[in-house]
Design a protein around this motif. Structure first.
Motif, PDB file in Angstrom:
ATOM      1  N   THR A   1       0.918  -1.449   0.089  1.00  0.00           N
ATOM      2  CA  THR A   1      -0.012   0.131  -0.076  1.00  0.00           C
ATOM      3  C   THR A   1       0.773   1.140   0.182  1.00  0.00           C
ATOM      4  O   THR A   1       0.379   2.409  -0.164  1.00  0.00           O
ATOM      5  N   ARG A   2       2.399   0.928   0.309  1.00  0.00           N
ATOM      6  CA  ARG A   2       3.254   2.317   0.235  1.00  0.00           C
ATOM      7  C   ARG A   2       3.944   2.285  -0.885  1.00  0.00           C
ATOM      8  O   ARG A   2       5.036   2.977  -0.915  1.00  0.00           O
TER       9      ARG A   2
ATOM     10  N   ALA B   1      -3.073  -3.319  -4.060  1.00  0.00           N
ATOM     11  CA  ALA B   1      -3.019  -3.665  -2.678  1.00  0.00           C
ATOM     12  C   ALA B   1      -4.026  -3.297  -1.711  1.00  0.00           C
ATOM     13  O   ALA B   1      -4.619  -4.040  -0.864  1.00  0.00           O
ATOM     14  N   THR B   2      -4.604  -2.080  -1.874  1.00  0.00           N
ATOM     15  CA  THR B   2      -5.654  -1.636  -1.177  1.00  0.00           C
ATOM     16  C   THR B   2      -6.725  -2.276  -1.543  1.00  0.00           C
ATOM     17  O   THR B   2      -7.646  -2.807  -0.493  1.00  0.00           O
ATOM     18  N   ARG B   3      -7.222  -2.451  -2.687  1.00  0.00           N
ATOM     19  CA  ARG B   3      -8.342  -3.372  -2.905  1.00  0.00           C
ATOM     20  C   ARG B   3      -8.123  -4.807  -2.561  1.00  0.00           C
ATOM     21  O   ARG B   3      -9.107  -5.603  -1.997  1.00  0.00           O
ATOM     22  N   ALA B   4      -6.883  -5.694  -2.654  1.00  0.00           N
ATOM     23  CA  ALA B   4      -7.006  -6.838  -2.240  1.00  0.00           C
ATOM     24  C   ALA B   4      -6.874  -6.825  -0.668  1.00  0.00           C
ATOM     25  O   ALA B   4      -7.796  -7.746  -0.393  1.00  0.00           O
TER      26      ALA B   4
ATOM     27  N   ALA C   1      -5.126  -6.191   7.775  1.00  0.00           N
ATOM     28  CA  ALA C   1      -5.819  -5.413   6.380  1.00  0.00           C
ATOM     29  C   ALA C   1      -6.574  -3.988   7.237  1.00  0.00           C
ATOM     30  O   ALA C   1      -6.298  -3.090   6.708  1.00  0.00           O
ATOM     31  N   VAL C   2      -7.196  -4.510   8.398  1.00  0.00           N
ATOM     32  CA  VAL C   2      -7.960  -3.106   8.802  1.00  0.00           C
ATOM     33  C   VAL C   2      -6.990  -2.143   9.313  1.00  0.00           C
ATOM     34  O   VAL C   2      -7.245  -0.795   8.959  1.00  0.00           O
ATOM     35  N   SER C   3      -5.847  -2.337   9.933  1.00  0.00           N
ATOM     36  CA  SER C   3      -4.944  -1.269  10.341  1.00  0.00           C
ATOM     37  C   SER C   3      -4.238  -0.883   9.110  1.00  0.00           C
ATOM     38  O   SER C   3      -4.180   0.628   9.151  1.00  0.00           O
ATOM     39  N   ALA C   4      -4.080  -1.458   8.185  1.00  0.00           N
ATOM     40  CA  ALA C   4      -3.379  -0.886   6.598  1.00  0.00           C
ATOM     41  C   ALA C   4      -4.561  -0.051   6.010  1.00  0.00           C
ATOM     42  O   ALA C   4      -4.055   0.980   5.743  1.00  0.00           O
TER      43      ALA C   4
END
Length: 182
Positions: free
Chosen positions: A130-131, A141-144, A153-156
């Protein structure tokens, strides 16, 4: 029902009529065997199919580790088609690839496959992307993460909401809504 089964059932009914209660017990046992045999046969096929799938996952894992880009992409497509009990080993193979890194094209496909397999164990391998410097990789990555779920996933996804990438922020908000995270 095959003709042989019809003949045997007719023979059983005739025997029942002639021999009374003993014939009823015999008929029930025979019918149970006639109808139970295909189920037992199917169960054996299911048990042998799992090792075959595990061997396939291992073969695809090797292609991901040492293959050319085209081989990696086709292996990812095959892994993405797996479901049920095979999804977890497939997701582990994709996570290994993500942990090693790859070309942008392979990463985008791997992230899409990780999302399709939807295994929370993949979130830790997906989150660092995501970075990534490439916008398409960040969005993938965000969609995955919206599909894989889990605490990683929630924290990211929450962290992405505070970033500068508008597309990623939108997908992060959608992912958090899908995961019903606050």
């Amino acid at each position: 029902m095959p003709a042989a089964n019809h003949e045997s059932i007719a023979g059983i009914l005739l025997t029942m009529k002639l021999q009374g209660r003993i014939a009823i017990v015999t008929a029930c046992l025979t019918l149970a065997g006639a109808f139970g045999a295909p189920a037992a046969h199917a169960e054996k096929k299911t048990k042998t199919a799992a090792p075959a799938q595990n061997a396939e996952v291992e073969r695809l894992k090797q292609a991901l580790a040492s293959g050319a880009e085209a081989d990696r992409l086709s292996a990812l497509d095959a892994l993405g088609a797996m479901n049920g009990a095979n999804a977890a080993p497939a997701a582990a193979a994709v996570s290994e690839l993500l942990n090693r890194g790859a070309s942008v094209t392979v990463l985008i496909r791997a992230l899409a496959v990780a999302g399709k397999l939807a295994q929370p164990s993949s979130s830790a391998a997906v989150a660092p992307y995501t970075r990534h410097r490439n916008t398409d990789v960040r969005v993938a990555a965000t969609r995955a993460l919206g599909a894989t779920g889990g605490p990683d996933a929630v924290s990211a996804l929450r962290a992405i909401l505070h970033g500068n990438d508008a597309a990623s922020r939108g997908f992060a908000a959608s992912g958090l809504a899908t995961l019903k995270a606050k």
